[in-house]
Scaffold this active site. Structure first.
Site, short mmCIF file in Angstrom:
data_model
loop_
_atom_site.label_atom_id
_atom_site.label_comp_id
_atom_site.label_asym_id
_atom_site.label_seq_id
_atom_site.Cartn_x
_atom_site.Cartn_y
_atom_site.Cartn_z
N HIS A 199 0.82 -1.20 0.00
CA HIS A 199 0.00 0.00 0.00
C HIS A 199 0.87 1.27 0.00
CE1 HIS A 199 -3.96 -1.95 1.62
NE2 HIS A 199 -3.55 -2.46 0.46
N GLU A 218 0.82 3.82 1.91
CA GLU A 218 1.31 4.22 3.24
C GLU A 218 2.60 3.50 3.60
OE1 GLU A 218 -3.31 4.18 3.49
OE2 GLU A 218 -1.74 3.09 2.43
N CYS A 256 -6.06 1.27 5.77
CA CYS A 256 -6.58 -0.01 6.27
C CYS A 256 -5.93 -0.34 7.61
CB CYS A 256 -6.30 -1.12 5.26
SG CYS A 256 -4.56 -1.60 5.16
N CYS A 316 -2.10 -0.82 7.44
CA CYS A 316 -1.38 0.46 7.33
C CYS A 316 -1.47 1.25 8.63
CB CYS A 316 -1.91 1.26 6.15
SG CYS A 316 -1.46 0.52 4.56
#
Length: 193
Positions: free
Chosen positions: A97, A99, A123, A126
């Site tokens: 992801h 992040e 999420c 993250c």
């Protein structure tokens, strides 16, 4: 409202005191969210291009990332699907992801006390990274997966860790990057209008 963003033009005069600042410029929050969205365009994900931008207390960018496959893993050989009979044929077990990548791509010793601008609410996985990295704030644009268990867990973790999060409220709907604007009259050295 959609406004075209260009470098502010200086008025053509002989005295610097009469120069006025441009009115059509990006404020810091808009700038950082725009950087997150621009970095998202590096993602090869055909469904969701997400970007993240980490900023320190001095408004300096210290990390940028976008969603993509891990370094050294050929993204042409891994799946980008959102659904399949076998979860291993989807992107989810493989993709990193935005992040995660922003934190890993940091250009400073650490990101403690920094803020993260990100396109989507993080999420739960993250959120764990954000907490462990010591970030103090998350500014997100969309929370379209708000009611999923992952987002509920994420909010629970962020709340427990005392990390602030808030939805970004843009003052404009678009930021246009026009590579030709630098060649327009009045854009170089403030010499002409």
């Amino acid at each position: 409202p959609t406004r075209r963003i260009q470098t502010p033009r200086r008025q053509s005069t002989d005295t610097p005191a009469s120069q006025t600042p441009g009115e059509d410029y990006l404020e810091w929050p808009e700038y950082f969210m725009a950087v997150a969205f621009l970095s998202a365009q590096r993602s090869k994900d055909p469904n969701s291009q997400v970007g993240a931008c980490i900023v320190n207390q001095e408004n300096k960018i210290v990390g940028i990332g976008y969603n993509g496959m891990p370094n050294g893993c050929d993204d042409d050989l891994l799946p980008w699907s959102r659904s399949a009979d076998d979860r291993l044929d989807t992107k989810y077990p493989y993709v990193c992801h935005a992040e995660l990548n922003a934190i890993m791509n940091k250009n400073s010793a650490d990101v403690k006390g920094c803020s993260m601008y990100v396109a989507l609410f993080p999420c739960n996985e993250c959120a764990k990274l954000i907490i462990q990295a010591g970030l103090k704030e998350v500014i997100y644009l969309s929370d379209k997966y708000h009611d999923t268990p992952e987002m509920t867990a994420s909010r629970r973790l962020l709340n427990m860790a005392g990390i602030q999060y808030r939805q970004f409220e843009p003052k404009r709907t678009q930021v246009v990057i026009d590579f030709n604007s630098i060649n327009q009259a009045g854009m170089l050295n403030g010499a002409t209008n």
